[in-house]
Design an enzyme around this catalytic site. Structure first.
Site, PDB file in Angstrom:
ATOM      1  N   ASP A  36       0.846  -1.207   0.000  1.00 48.67           N
ATOM      2  CA  ASP A  36       0.000   0.000   0.000  1.00 48.67           C
ATOM      3  C   ASP A  36       0.876   1.250   0.000  1.00 48.67           C
ATOM      4  O   ASP A  36       0.596   2.225  -0.693  1.00 48.67           O
ATOM      5  CB  ASP A  36      -1.039   0.003   1.141  1.00 48.67           C
ATOM      6  CG  ASP A  36      -0.483  -0.158   2.542  1.00 48.67           C
ATOM      7  OD1 ASP A  36       0.727  -0.445   2.708  1.00 48.67           O
ATOM      8  OD2 ASP A  36      -1.275   0.004   3.502  1.00 48.67           O
ATOM      9  N   GLY A 124      -2.704  -6.958  19.064  1.00 51.55           N
ATOM     10  CA  GLY A 124      -1.363  -7.273  18.551  1.00 51.55           C
ATOM     11  C   GLY A 124      -1.353  -8.413  17.548  1.00 51.55           C
ATOM     12  O   GLY A 124      -0.321  -9.007  17.277  1.00 51.55           O
ATOM     13  N   LEU A 127      -4.609  -7.669  12.964  1.00 49.54           N
ATOM     14  CA  LEU A 127      -5.927  -7.556  12.330  1.00 49.54           C
ATOM     15  C   LEU A 127      -6.407  -6.109  12.400  1.00 49.54           C
ATOM     16  O   LEU A 127      -7.579  -5.815  12.285  1.00 49.54           O
ATOM     17  CB  LEU A 127      -6.937  -8.492  13.014  1.00 49.54           C
ATOM     18  CG  LEU A 127      -6.590  -9.981  12.952  1.00 49.54           C
ATOM     19  CD1 LEU A 127      -7.562 -10.803  13.794  1.00 49.54           C
ATOM     20  CD2 LEU A 127      -6.614 -10.484  11.510  1.00 49.54           C
ATOM     21  N   SER A 129      -6.235  -3.619  14.935  1.00 43.26           N
ATOM     22  CA  SER A 129      -7.005  -3.065  16.042  1.00 43.26           C
ATOM     23  C   SER A 129      -6.780  -1.558  16.159  1.00 43.26           C
ATOM     24  O   SER A 129      -7.704  -0.820  16.504  1.00 43.26           O
ATOM     25  CB  SER A 129      -6.674  -3.776  17.353  1.00 43.26           C
ATOM     26  OG  SER A 129      -5.299  -3.778  17.578  1.00 43.26           O
ATOM     27  N   ASP A 174      -5.524  -0.202   5.861  1.00 37.16           N
ATOM     28  CA  ASP A 174      -6.360  -0.613   6.989  1.00 37.16           C
ATOM     29  C   ASP A 174      -7.521   0.351   7.209  1.00 37.16           C
ATOM     30  O   ASP A 174      -8.677  -0.047   7.327  1.00 37.16           O
ATOM     31  CB  ASP A 174      -5.522  -0.703   8.271  1.00 37.16           C
ATOM     32  CG  ASP A 174      -4.376  -1.679   8.130  1.00 37.16           C
ATOM     33  OD1 ASP A 174      -4.370  -2.443   7.138  1.00 37.16           O
ATOM     34  OD2 ASP A 174      -3.478  -1.683   8.985  1.00 37.16           O
TER      35      ASP A 174
HETATM   36  C1  GLA Z   1       0.018  -2.803   8.393  1.00 38.41           C
HETATM   37  C2  GLA Z   1      -0.163  -1.384   7.880  1.00 38.41           C
HETATM   38  C3  GLA Z   1      -0.752  -1.372   6.466  1.00 38.41           C
HETATM   39  C4  GLA Z   1       0.019  -2.301   5.521  1.00 38.41           C
HETATM   40  C5  GLA Z   1       0.236  -3.660   6.170  1.00 38.41           C
HETATM   41  C6  GLA Z   1       1.125  -4.543   5.341  1.00 38.41           C
HETATM   42  O1  GLA Z   1      -1.231  -3.401   8.565  1.00 38.41           O
HETATM   43  O2  GLA Z   1      -1.017  -0.658   8.723  1.00 38.41           O
HETATM   44  O3  GLA Z   1      -0.751  -0.042   5.973  1.00 38.41           O
HETATM   45  O4  GLA Z   1       1.228  -1.727   5.121  1.00 38.41           O
HETATM   46  O5  GLA Z   1       0.791  -3.559   7.479  1.00 38.41           O
HETATM   47  O6  GLA Z   1       0.525  -4.812   4.130  1.00 38.41           O
END
Ligand code: GLA
Length: 393
Positions: A36, A124, A127, A129, A174
């Site tokens: 991302d 942790g 997912l 949080s 996320d």
């Molecule tokens: C975390 C970050 C996301 C992304 C993932 C890996 O969840 O918050 O922005 O970079 O790691 O894909």
């Protein structure tokens, strides 16, 4: 649970009034990991685990936060006029950051609040949080103060909280899926343009199983920031001859032609992951649309290999659980999700094999690691929203 939350709220804040309720999910990611922030495509989906808040305005300027997940910290109190990061405020820095940035972006909050948080996302576990707390705080402010916050603005403010307030250089995946998520759908998101497409997650006889390694990701912040800066270095090497703005603008063929420009061998591996993972993610959407679940599973397996060998964000726990999962009957694919270095993996498992899958995978995991993994069947839920009325039905 929701009635309990109200009772808990009334208890903690010594009131009889009935607060409003909001929810934001956590997320999984089918494929498109660590790209991302490289302008790539990601393919996440919201899950039914998430963060609940119940809250009301106060007549003064105080903000009083309580989390049922950290009852030992008690009520954390601050004032609307001082929302700067404060180490002693522990978990409450996430909502404080969000409130501060929403005010800074021009929205007016004239009164304080009592807010109670409860999350059922394993902490942790990768997912999301923290993004869930940020976005639930955003929709709470929107609802309680009648603000009009453009969803993209809210998503970007959540990311800014991570980047500038907390200090982790995360991308936008996320917050995006947590705010925009739709039941039973994954979102194919172009992180460069923020164009997105909902894809129905119809897996037929299969379910997505979330596997928590129960190894916390605590040490991942510095590694995460390091990966990001290695990608930036690789990009700037490539830019000596190519006019690209991010790594994911390259196709795998173009990468092979120009990879010699990246001086450092490690940085070259990082960039390779980004370019190929982006191509895999675009391919994954096509597989899903054609109901080619085997093809999707293969891409998911390749993603893990790349995260293990080229991006090096897995570790013994994730590699053990993923290779155990991949070898089991009825499994189409498995890989780590999120930032890595612990946390969760997902596997696509035939429904009638799930019980055997859990038993057999955990047996291998326990033998190697010495403690159990936890398994959940992912249910793909809705994005962030007010749930006051849903709860009173
Ligand atoms: C975390 C970050 C996301 C992304 C993932 C890996 O969840 O918050 O922005 O970079 O790691 O894909």
């Amino acid at each position: 649970m929701n009635q309990n939350l109200i009772e808990e709220y009334q208890n903690v804040f010594q009131t009889n009034s009935v607060p409003r309720q909001f929810f934001a999910p956590g997320r999984i990611n089918l494929i498109g990991e660590h790209i991302d922030y490289n302008g790539g495509h990601v393919f996440p989906a919201p899950i039914s685990f998430g963060t609940y808040v119940v809250a009301e305005k106060r007549s003064d300027q105080k903000l009083r936060f309580f989390s049922m997940n950290f009852p030992e910290t008690g009520i954390i109190e601050c004032d609307l006029t001082n929302l700067n990061f404060n180490e002693e405020h522990h978990w409450a820095n996430y909502p404080k950051g969000m409130i501060q940035y929403i005010i800074k972006s021009g929205h007016e909050l004239n009164q304080g609040m009592n807010i109670l948080y409860y999350g059922d996302i394993p902490n942790g576990a990768g997912l999301s949080s923290s993004a869930s707390i940020e976005i639930v705080t955003g929709v709470l402010l929107e609802g309680l103060y009648d603000l009009e916050i453009n969803p993209i603005e809210m998503i970007q403010l959540g990311q800014k909280v991570e980047n500038d307030y907390i200090g982790v250089q995360t991308g936008i995946m996320d917050q995006f899926v947590i705010r925009m998520g739709k039941k039973n759908h994954a979102i194919l998101l172009n992180c460069e343009t923020l164009e997105y497409h909902y894809a129905l997650l119809d897996l037929n006889d299969y379910n997505i199983i979330i596997i928590n390694t129960n190894k916390r990701r605590d040490l991942s912040i510095s590694n995460y920031n390091e990966r990001r800066s290695q990608c930036e270095q690789a990009l700037s090497d490539l830019q000596t001859e190519l006019s690209i703005e991010n790594l994911c603008q390259l196709t795998p063929d173009q990468f092979e032609t120009y990879k010699h420009l990246i001086k450092d061998a490690t940085n070259q591996k990082r960039a390779k992951h980004a370019v190929y993972e982006n191509a895999r993610t675009l391919e994954a959407l096509k597989k899903l649309q054609k109901a080619d679940l085997e093809g999707l599973g293969k891409l998911i397996n390749l993603s893990h290999t790349s995260l293990q060998d080229d991006y090096e964000v897995t570790g013994l726990e994730l590699d053990t659980i993923v290779s155990a999962a991949q070898s089991k009957e009825g499994v189409l694919g498995a890989r780590m999700i999120g930032a890595g270095f612990g946390g969760c993996a997902i596997a696509i498992v035939k429904k009638d094999r799930i019980e055997a899958f859990k038993r057999n995978v955990n047996e291998i995991y326990y033998k190697t690691i010495g403690y159990d993994a936890t398994f959940y069947t992912a249910s793909i839920g809705e994005g962030a929203r007010e749930i006051t009325r849903e709860c009173s039905k």
